[in-house]
Write a protein that holds these residues in place. Structure first.
Motif, mmCIF file in Angstrom:
data_model
loop_
_atom_site.group_PDB
_atom_site.id
_atom_site.type_symbol
_atom_site.label_atom_id
_atom_site.label_comp_id
_atom_site.label_asym_id
_atom_site.label_seq_id
_atom_site.Cartn_x
_atom_site.Cartn_y
_atom_site.Cartn_z
ATOM 1 N N LYS A 616 42.253 -15.626 0.047
ATOM 2 C CA LYS A 616 42.294 -14.172 0.224
ATOM 3 C C LYS A 616 41.737 -13.510 -1.033
ATOM 4 O O LYS A 616 42.048 -13.925 -2.151
ATOM 5 N N PRO A 617 40.911 -12.475 -0.879
ATOM 6 C CA PRO A 617 40.408 -11.744 -2.048
ATOM 7 C C PRO A 617 41.549 -11.153 -2.867
ATOM 8 O O PRO A 617 42.641 -10.913 -2.352
ATOM 9 N N ARG A 618 41.270 -10.878 -4.138
ATOM 10 C CA ARG A 618 42.306 -10.398 -5.053
ATOM 11 C C ARG A 618 42.943 -9.100 -4.582
ATOM 12 O O ARG A 618 44.160 -8.938 -4.640
ATOM 13 N N ASP A 619 42.136 -8.144 -4.105
ATOM 14 C CA ASP A 619 42.698 -6.862 -3.681
ATOM 15 C C ASP A 619 43.609 -7.016 -2.467
ATOM 16 O O ASP A 619 44.618 -6.316 -2.344
ATOM 17 N N ILE A 620 43.275 -7.958 -1.572
ATOM 18 C CA ILE A 620 44.134 -8.210 -0.408
ATOM 19 C C ILE A 620 45.444 -8.851 -0.861
ATOM 20 O O ILE A 620 46.528 -8.501 -0.355
ATOM 21 N N GLN A 621 45.375 -9.767 -1.825
ATOM 22 C CA GLN A 621 46.596 -10.385 -2.355
ATOM 23 C C GLN A 621 47.526 -9.339 -2.953
ATOM 24 O O GLN A 621 48.745 -9.382 -2.751
ATOM 25 N N ILE A 622 46.951 -8.391 -3.689
ATOM 26 C CA ILE A 622 47.764 -7.339 -4.316
ATOM 27 C C ILE A 622 48.428 -6.473 -3.252
ATOM 28 O O ILE A 622 49.622 -6.137 -3.341
ATOM 29 N N LYS A 623 47.672 -6.099 -2.212
ATOM 30 C CA LYS A 623 48.232 -5.273 -1.139
ATOM 31 C C LYS A 623 49.355 -5.994 -0.408
ATOM 32 O O LYS A 623 50.390 -5.396 -0.080
ATOM 33 N N LEU A 624 49.188 -7.288 -0.154
ATOM 34 C CA LEU A 624 50.231 -8.061 0.519
ATOM 35 C C LEU A 624 51.471 -8.177 -0.361
ATOM 36 O O LEU A 624 52.610 -8.065 0.138
ATOM 37 N N ALA A 625 51.260 -8.414 -1.667
ATOM 38 C CA ALA A 625 52.397 -8.520 -2.591
ATOM 39 C C ALA A 625 53.145 -7.196 -2.689
ATOM 40 O O ALA A 625 54.380 -7.168 -2.742
ATOM 41 N N ARG A 626 52.394 -6.071 -2.700
ATOM 42 C CA ARG A 626 53.032 -4.760 -2.781
ATOM 43 C C ARG A 626 53.888 -4.494 -1.534
ATOM 44 O O ARG A 626 55.002 -3.977 -1.631
ATOM 45 N N LEU A 627 53.355 -4.862 -0.370
ATOM 46 C CA LEU A 627 54.110 -4.673 0.874
ATOM 47 C C LEU A 627 55.379 -5.513 0.884
ATOM 48 O O LEU A 627 56.438 -5.069 1.332
ATOM 49 N N GLU A 628 55.256 -6.756 0.393
ATOM 50 C CA GLU A 628 56.432 -7.625 0.333
ATOM 51 C C GLU A 628 57.482 -7.049 -0.609
ATOM 52 O O GLU A 628 58.682 -7.055 -0.312
#
Length: 658
Positions: A616-628
């Motif tokens: 997963k691209p870095r920005d997608i990883q950050i968005k998923l982590a923020r949602l979690e």
């Protein structure tokens, strides 16, 4: 927090048909009444709380021959509540993607109480399919009117109706206007451009859109191979051994494109919301059977089948059958080589233009035989996998794909491996690869699109003539559409489409260094494949139900396995080349050891590269982590609120006692 279903009135006077249900012609009236009642009944009573109407004329009269066809729809409110039930993910006003909840509906982008386009038509049909498939038996012991069709609490009613032949089919309706727009921007004009993947996703769902996304990506990924292959083929036409550079590029190409695809896939599915969708507990597949028992996980009553019996069927019947088919495939391959020898002998005796053409006949015949064997084996594999009686659809599909891939791989590539590493005949390898690739592409295009399109066009003309003869001019549009669609073929999923790309990837990645034009023909085939697949989705098959998905599933593993095999194959071909052999004129042992060492180093680099490149691209990883993180914080706040309320109640009770 979900609001109670009983708090909502989901009745809506305006009826929009979304799904068609077709019952058997001899279905009894009491069965029809019972089924429609269960579909319309409230959720608290075990119903689906949907809208259902029989197919009728505008004046309310029935249509001869269509008494057993029903249209299913739902109110806008019911669909919104269903969207929460299935866990749809939508875009919020702050541009983040979140699971939709009815209570927070106003925080989602483009939501309005009167905006019925907030949910796409395919999402609405997916919700209805989910609700229909989850209609469960309550107190019924059998299907009314059919004492032999037993029911028990928790049994899916729709699946029981299907297995007993009472329900013929149910399918989503096409939206004629939206389909017309999609066809116009998709395939009505021949143009070189990106496909409208977002529009395809909105109309057909994520699974179909993801296949076309992969097809497009793979086609563009083949372009560098094709551009390098054309001059390589032109300037090294007779030098069959001069392929080291091309094979080296092949090694890098087959690894990089699959890793980059995973990142593209993650970005696409995040935008569509399916990357965030939580996997629900899988229900037993429709064909699963067994004795009634209790599921230890859910506690529900459902069929139970011994895993030991299933393993016995797999290892004592399915595995020997697959091995027998593999042996048969090798036997046919040896017959092909006998034919090649006969053709070669004939050419050496005559040396005419006709005898030169005869050299290609064995390969063409063998390519046709391969396609026939693949299709026959496919039916046998489907029968065996169903007979194994897998509980889950995912397990069923994995076993089916494994059976089909093993046979197709051996059937399509065994002769090429034999020519390359047993006969060491690079000229014959080039000829066989070209013939197999081109012939299989022509046959697939004809079998998958052209022939079905011709049959469907003839069938549609007959339906139009019959309906015009019955003088239903005022009703022609709606009823013609339903009658045409119910007679269309059913789209069985993306299995065959991915299988074709898998075999194509094998031809290109394994041996294209010997025949550099393989990538060129693959690109040309995929361009026409895009149009033919779009045509069959829009004109030949019924509209399939949308199926949310986050990736291409087990096919990703299949392609990665093929890329590993391609590393081994290309290293072996490099070791056999005249350029490399010239470096080790005396010691073949040193050459073999070095080739094996290089192969292991390349495989290690491949796995390291796969590990280092994030899926997963870095920005997608950050968005998923923020949602979690936000979900955990919300859960904490809810627990603190509940604890405070509990403490308040205890204090109040204590004061009362004092």
């Amino acid at each position: 927090m979900k609001e109670s279903w009983s708090a909502f009135d989901t009745f809506e006077p305006h009826f929009r048909p979304l799904v068609v249900i077709e019952l058997a012609k001899d279905t009894k009236e009491e069965t029809k009444e019972w089924l429609t009642q269960r579909i319309e009944d409230k959720k608290k009573n075990g119903g689906a709380q949907l809208l259902v109407k029989p197919l009728a004329k505008e004046d309310g009269g029935k249509i001869d021959g269509n008494e057993n066809i029903y249209l299913v729809g739902a109110s806008y409110l019911r669909l919104l509540l269903g969207a929460e039930t299935v866990g749809l993910v939508k875009e919020c006003n702050d541009n983040s993607m979140r699971t939709f909840t009815y209570s927070s509906r106003k925080t989602f982008k483009d939501f309005a109480e009167d905006n019925h386009n907030f949910l796409t038509m395919s999402e609405c049909q997916y919700i209805i399919k989910h609700e229909l498939e989850n209609l469960r038996a309550k107190d019924e012991k059998m299907i009314p009117g059919y004492p032999q069709a037993k029911l028990y609490p928790g049994k899916s009613i729709v699946r029981r109706l299907l297995t007993n032949g009472i329900l013929i089919q149910f399918f989503p309706l096409h939206d004629k206007e939206e389909l017309k727009k999609l066809r116009h921007i998709w395939y009505s004009r021949v143009k070189i451009s990106f496909q409208p993947l977002d529009e395809i996703r909105c109309y057909f769902g994520e699974t179909i859109a993801l296949y076309f996304g992969f097809l497009e990506y793979f086609t563009f990924a083949l372009v560098p191979m094709a551009l390098i292959g054309i001059p390589y083929y032109v300037f090294a036409w007779e030098d069959y051994d001069k392929y080291v550079m091309f094979a080296s590029f092949n090694l890098l190409w087959s690894t990089v494109i699959l890793e980059v695809w995973k990142r593209c896939c993650a970005r696409m599915t995040y935008r569509w919301g399916t990357l965030l969708m939580k996997r629900q507990f899988e229900e037993p597949r429709p064909g699963f059977h067994g004795v009634l028992g209790i599921n230890p996980v859910t506690g529900k009553e459902e069929p139970v089948y011994s895993s030991i019996k299933r393993q016995l069927r797999i290892y004592l019947v399915s595995l020997p059958f697959v091995c027998l088919c593999l042996y048969l495939s090798l036997y046919v391959m040896m017959i092909y080589f006998d034919m090649e020898q006969l053709a070669l002998d004939y050419h050496e005796e005559n040396e005419t233009s006709f005898s030169n053409l005869m050299l290609f006949v064995p390969s063409i015949i063998y390519a046709v035989v391969i396609e026939i064997m693949n299709r026959i084996y496919r039916y046998a594999a489907e029968f065996l996998t169903s007979w194994e009686n897998h509980r889950l659809e995912s397990s069923h599909q994995n076993h089916l794909i494994l059976k089909v891939l093993v046979f197709n791989f051996l059937n399509c590539f065994a002769s090429l491996f034999y020519i390359a590493f047993v006969l060491f005949d690079m000229k014959l390898l080039r000829q066989s690869l070209a013939t197999l690739l081109i012939t299989s592409q022509i046959l697939n295009q004809f079998a998958e699109a052209l022939f079905p399109y011709w049959l469907q066009k003839r069938h549609n003309k007959k339906i139009k003539k019959r309906m015009c003869a019955s003088k239903m001019d005022s009703d022609l549009s709606l009823f013609e559409q339903i009658n045409m669609e119910k007679e269309m073929g059913t789209y069985l999923g993306t299995f065959d489409d991915y299988l074709e790309l898998f075999l194509q990837f094998g031809y290109v990645s394994l041996f294209s260094c010997v025949y550099p034009l393989a990538a060129v023909f693959a690109v040309l085939n995929n361009i026409t494949e895009t149009y033919s697949d779009a045509l069959k989705m829009c004109k030949i098959f019924k509209r399939p139900f949308s199926e949310p998905t986050a990736n291409i599933g087990v096919w990703q593993l299949a392609f990665e396995t093929m890329s590993v095999i391609s590393v081994v194959t290309n290293c072996a071909l490099i070791g056999m080349s005249s350029q490399v052999n010239a470096i080790f004129p005396e010691s073949k042992t040193d050459l073999i050891l070095i080739v094996v060492l290089v192969e292991h180093i390349l495989l290690a680099m491949k796995f390291v590269m796969a590990f280092l490149i994030p899926d997963k691209p870095r920005d997608i990883q950050i968005k998923l982590a923020r949602l979690e993180f936000e979900s955990l914080e919300a859960l904490k706040r809810q627990q603190i609120k509940l604890a405070a309320e509990s403490l308040k109640d205890e204090t109040h009770e204590g004061k009362k006692r004092i």
